[in-house]
Design a protein around this motif. Structure first.
Motif, PDB file in Angstrom:
ATOM      1  N   LEU A  80     -39.644  31.055  64.688  1.00 62.20           N
ATOM      2  CA  LEU A  80     -39.853  32.210  65.564  1.00 62.20           C
ATOM      3  C   LEU A  80     -40.687  31.825  66.783  1.00 62.20           C
ATOM      4  O   LEU A  80     -40.398  32.251  67.902  1.00 62.20           O
ATOM      5  N   VAL A  81     -41.728  31.036  66.550  1.00 63.32           N
ATOM      6  CA  VAL A  81     -42.596  30.605  67.653  1.00 63.32           C
ATOM      7  C   VAL A  81     -41.812  29.750  68.647  1.00 63.32           C
ATOM      8  O   VAL A  81     -41.878  29.965  69.864  1.00 63.32           O
ATOM      9  N   ASN A  82     -41.039  28.790  68.150  1.00 66.14           N
ATOM     10  CA  ASN A  82     -40.289  27.890  69.031  1.00 66.14           C
ATOM     11  C   ASN A  82     -39.196  28.621  69.800  1.00 66.14           C
ATOM     12  O   ASN A  82     -38.799  28.198  70.884  1.00 66.14           O
ATOM     13  N   ASP A  83     -38.697  29.733  69.232  1.00 69.13           N
ATOM     14  CA  ASP A  83     -37.677  30.518  69.927  1.00 69.13           C
ATOM     15  C   ASP A  83     -38.262  31.333  71.082  1.00 69.13           C
ATOM     16  O   ASP A  83     -37.522  31.773  71.965  1.00 69.13           O
ATOM     17  N   ASN A  84     -39.571  31.560  71.063  1.00 69.60           N
ATOM     18  CA  ASN A  84     -40.194  32.446  72.045  1.00 69.60           C
ATOM     19  C   ASN A  84     -41.047  31.724  73.084  1.00 69.60           C
ATOM     20  O   ASN A  84     -41.465  32.358  74.058  1.00 69.60           O
ATOM     21  N   MET A  85     -41.320  30.433  72.873  1.00 67.75           N
ATOM     22  CA  MET A  85     -42.147  29.710  73.844  1.00 67.75           C
ATOM     23  C   MET A  85     -41.949  28.218  73.679  1.00 67.75           C
ATOM     24  O   MET A  85     -41.307  27.762  72.719  1.00 67.75           O
ATOM     25  N   ASN A  86     -42.503  27.481  74.612  1.00 67.92           N
ATOM     26  CA  ASN A  86     -42.477  26.021  74.543  1.00 67.92           C
ATOM     27  C   ASN A  86     -43.125  25.559  73.243  1.00 67.92           C
ATOM     28  O   ASN A  86     -44.237  25.978  72.918  1.00 67.92           O
ATOM     29  N   PRO A  87     -42.439  24.713  72.450  1.00 65.04           N
ATOM     30  CA  PRO A  87     -42.996  24.275  71.170  1.00 65.04           C
ATOM     31  C   PRO A  87     -44.391  23.660  71.278  1.00 65.04           C
ATOM     32  O   PRO A  87     -45.208  23.804  70.366  1.00 65.04           O
ATOM     33  N   LYS A  88     -44.695  22.977  72.403  1.00 70.74           N
ATOM     34  CA  LYS A  88     -46.014  22.385  72.566  1.00 70.74           C
ATOM     35  C   LYS A  88     -47.082  23.457  72.694  1.00 70.74           C
ATOM     36  O   LYS A  88     -48.179  23.326  72.163  1.00 70.74           O
ATOM     37  N   ILE A  89     -46.762  24.535  73.413  1.00 68.94           N
ATOM     38  CA  ILE A  89     -47.698  25.656  73.530  1.00 68.94           C
ATOM     39  C   ILE A  89     -47.781  26.392  72.204  1.00 68.94           C
ATOM     40  O   ILE A  89     -48.864  26.782  71.745  1.00 68.94           O
ATOM     41  N   GLY A  90     -46.632  26.567  71.561  1.00 72.06           N
ATOM     42  CA  GLY A  90     -46.589  27.299  70.301  1.00 72.06           C
ATOM     43  C   GLY A  90     -47.335  26.619  69.173  1.00 72.06           C
ATOM     44  O   GLY A  90     -47.733  27.266  68.205  1.00 72.06           O
ATOM     45  N   LEU A  91     -47.551  25.316  69.318  1.00 70.37           N
ATOM     46  CA  LEU A  91     -48.259  24.584  68.274  1.00 70.37           C
ATOM     47  C   LEU A  91     -49.676  25.111  68.073  1.00 70.37           C
ATOM     48  O   LEU A  91     -50.187  25.124  66.960  1.00 70.37           O
ATOM     49  N   ALA A  92     -50.306  25.567  69.160  1.00 64.60           N
ATOM     50  CA  ALA A  92     -51.661  26.118  69.069  1.00 64.60           C
ATOM     51  C   ALA A  92     -51.648  27.512  68.451  1.00 64.60           C
ATOM     52  O   ALA A  92     -52.624  27.931  67.824  1.00 64.60           O
ATOM     53  N   LEU A  93     -50.541  28.233  68.626  1.00 67.11           N
ATOM     54  CA  LEU A  93     -50.441  29.597  68.110  1.00 67.11           C
ATOM     55  C   LEU A  93     -49.995  29.644  66.657  1.00 67.11           C
ATOM     56  O   LEU A  93     -50.328  30.583  65.929  1.00 67.11           O
ATOM     57  N   LEU A  94     -49.260  28.632  66.221  1.00 68.61           N
ATOM     58  CA  LEU A  94     -48.632  28.636  64.905  1.00 68.61           C
ATOM     59  C   LEU A  94     -49.607  28.898  63.745  1.00 68.61           C
ATOM     60  O   LEU A  94     -49.318  29.757  62.892  1.00 68.61           O
ATOM     61  N   PRO A  95     -50.753  28.213  63.660  1.00 67.58           N
ATOM     62  CA  PRO A  95     -51.663  28.480  62.532  1.00 67.58           C
ATOM     63  C   PRO A  95     -52.176  29.919  62.504  1.00 67.58           C
ATOM     64  O   PRO A  95     -52.407  30.481  61.433  1.00 67.58           O
ATOM     65  N   ILE A  96     -52.312  30.516  63.698  1.00 66.60           N
ATOM     66  CA  ILE A  96     -52.816  31.889  63.773  1.00 66.60           C
ATOM     67  C   ILE A  96     -51.785  32.870  63.234  1.00 66.60           C
ATOM     68  O   ILE A  96     -52.103  33.745  62.413  1.00 66.60           O
ATOM     69  N   VAL A  97     -50.536  32.743  63.680  1.00 70.06           N
ATOM     70  CA  VAL A  97     -49.524  33.720  63.285  1.00 70.06           C
ATOM     71  C   VAL A  97     -49.087  33.536  61.834  1.00 70.06           C
ATOM     72  O   VAL A  97     -48.697  34.514  61.171  1.00 70.06           O
ATOM     73  N   ILE A  98     -49.139  32.300  61.309  1.00 65.20           N
ATOM     74  CA  ILE A  98     -48.813  32.124  59.889  1.00 65.20           C
ATOM     75  C   ILE A  98     -49.898  32.764  59.032  1.00 65.20           C
ATOM     76  O   ILE A  98     -49.622  33.349  57.979  1.00 65.20           O
ATOM     77  N   THR A  99     -51.146  32.714  59.521  1.00 66.43           N
ATOM     78  CA  THR A  99     -52.244  33.407  58.827  1.00 66.43           C
ATOM     79  C   THR A  99     -52.048  34.910  58.901  1.00 66.43           C
ATOM     80  O   THR A  99     -52.272  35.631  57.920  1.00 66.43           O
ATOM     81  N   TYR A 100     -51.648  35.396  60.067  1.00 63.22           N
ATOM     82  CA  TYR A 100     -51.292  36.814  60.228  1.00 63.22           C
ATOM     83  C   TYR A 100     -50.298  37.236  59.147  1.00 63.22           C
ATOM     84  O   TYR A 100     -50.502  38.221  58.432  1.00 63.22           O
ATOM     85  N   PHE A 101     -49.203  36.498  59.084  1.00 66.72           N
ATOM     86  CA  PHE A 101     -48.106  36.887  58.198  1.00 66.72           C
ATOM     87  C   PHE A 101     -48.552  36.919  56.739  1.00 66.72           C
ATOM     88  O   PHE A 101     -48.284  37.897  56.023  1.00 66.72           O
ATOM     89  N   ILE A 102     -49.234  35.870  56.294  1.00 70.86           N
ATOM     90  CA  ILE A 102     -49.644  35.803  54.888  1.00 70.86           C
ATOM     91  C   ILE A 102     -50.662  36.892  54.572  1.00 70.86           C
ATOM     92  O   ILE A 102     -50.559  37.578  53.547  1.00 70.86           O
ATOM     93  N   PHE A 103     -51.645  37.072  55.447  1.00 66.52           N
ATOM     94  CA  PHE A 103     -52.678  38.087  55.190  1.00 66.52           C
ATOM     95  C   PHE A 103     -52.081  39.490  55.159  1.00 66.52           C
ATOM     96  O   PHE A 103     -52.363  40.272  54.245  1.00 66.52           O
ATOM     97  N   ILE A 104     -51.254  39.823  56.155  1.00 67.32           N
ATOM     98  CA  ILE A 104     -50.669  41.165  56.206  1.00 67.32           C
ATOM     99  C   ILE A 104     -49.748  41.396  55.016  1.00 67.32           C
ATOM    100  O   ILE A 104     -49.723  42.487  54.432  1.00 67.32           O
ATOM    101  N   LEU A 105     -48.993  40.367  54.635  1.00 67.99           N
ATOM    102  CA  LEU A 105     -48.102  40.494  53.479  1.00 67.99           C
ATOM    103  C   LEU A 105     -48.905  40.785  52.206  1.00 67.99           C
ATOM    104  O   LEU A 105     -48.571  41.704  51.456  1.00 67.99           O
ATOM    105  N   PHE A 106     -49.952  40.020  51.974  1.00 65.72           N
ATOM    106  CA  PHE A 106     -50.791  40.239  50.795  1.00 65.72           C
ATOM    107  C   PHE A 106     -51.476  41.607  50.863  1.00 65.72           C
ATOM    108  O   PHE A 106     -51.584  42.304  49.847  1.00 65.72           O
ATOM    109  N   ALA A 107     -51.949  41.975  52.053  1.00 65.84           N
ATOM    110  CA  ALA A 107     -52.632  43.260  52.215  1.00 65.84           C
ATOM    111  C   ALA A 107     -51.678  44.423  51.960  1.00 65.84           C
ATOM    112  O   ALA A 107     -52.061  45.447  51.374  1.00 65.84           O
TER     113      ALA A 107
END
Length: 244
Positions: A80-107
């Motif tokens: 999803l990240v690579n589809d929406n932005m440059n993969p090099k830029i998305g690399l910095a965002l990836l750990p944040i959004v995967i944390t988002y997904f797991i936390f919200i799913l568990f919550a």
């Protein structure tokens, strides 16, 4: 038939306090919902335990158990990240959004445990998450575009400025109430089902009604975690794109 308040009272076997915890800072009083705070801490603990279980003793040749689940989530969100932005830029965002997904799913899913509720059924939690996304938009926009990021407020014409500001402010608001509304509505529906049970409300701490609504609640919980994460990625992707 029992009312919503009566159902909540009957299922409060953990003794959740009804009063808020107040913190006085100068002339300002901050009120905290103790039930939401405690369940948020429990959710964070579950996320930590899941990640530790998934990454401890990793085997790249034969992934098993939690590692498989973690890898599927990681690959899915990375796509999803690579589809929406440059993969090099998305690399910095990836750990944040995967944390988002797991936390919200568990919550979202912890509310399916009889006598517990989802932290995301409190709009204060969802607003905090949405505010993080709102801040990320500006952090990534300024980081990769500098002050030139703010040029989009003047495009295509300067008199569009109020509309653009309203559009930006609407992002955290819609993120907040979309997640909160769907999760809270599901918990209210379970409470209504329990109220219809009347004297049987105590059976397995509301387990009967939870099972009746279980499949749909799991589906909604997963979908809402995906939507929040997807929109966060899309908003940051817009901020760093050349067309923004």
């Amino acid at each position: 038939m029992l009312s919503f308040e009566e159902v909540e009272h009957e299922l409060n076997i953990w003794g959740w306090p009804h009063d808020t915890w107040d913190l006085v800072v100068g002339n300002t009083t901050l009120a905290f919902n103790p039930k939401t705070l405690i369940l948020t801490w429990i959710t964070m603990l579950l996320v930590i335990l899941f990640v530790v279980a998934a990454t401890r003793g990793m085997d790249m040749r034969r992934p098993r158990g939690a590692q498989n689940i973690m890898e599927m989530m990681w690959e899915f969100i990375r796509g999803l990240v690579n589809d929406n932005m440059n993969p090099k830029i998305g690399l910095a965002l990836l750990p944040i959004v995967i944390t988002y997904f797991i936390f919200i799913l568990f919550a979202n899913l912890i509310g399916l445990v009889p006598t517990l509720s989802s932290p995301t059924a409190d709009y204060n939690t969802t607003f905090g998450l949405a505010l993080c996304t709102f801040i990320l938009i500006y952090i990534f926009g300024i980081r990769y575009k500098g002050l030139g990021y703010f040029k989009h407020y003047l495009k295509p014409f300067v008199f569009f400025l109020p509309i653009t500001i309203i559009e930006d402010l609407a992002k955290p608001v819609t993120l907040t109430f979309r997640l909160y509304g769907n999760i809270y509505a599901g918990e209210v529906l379970i409470a209504v089902l329990l109220g219809m049970l009347g004297g049987w409300i105590h059976v397995f701490g509301g387990f009967i009604a939870s099972v009746v609504w279980l499949a749909f609640s799991i589906f909604v919980g997963c979908i809402q975690a995906f939507i929040f994460t997807m929109l966060s990625i899309a908003y940051v992707g817009q901020a760093v794109s050349d067309e923004h």
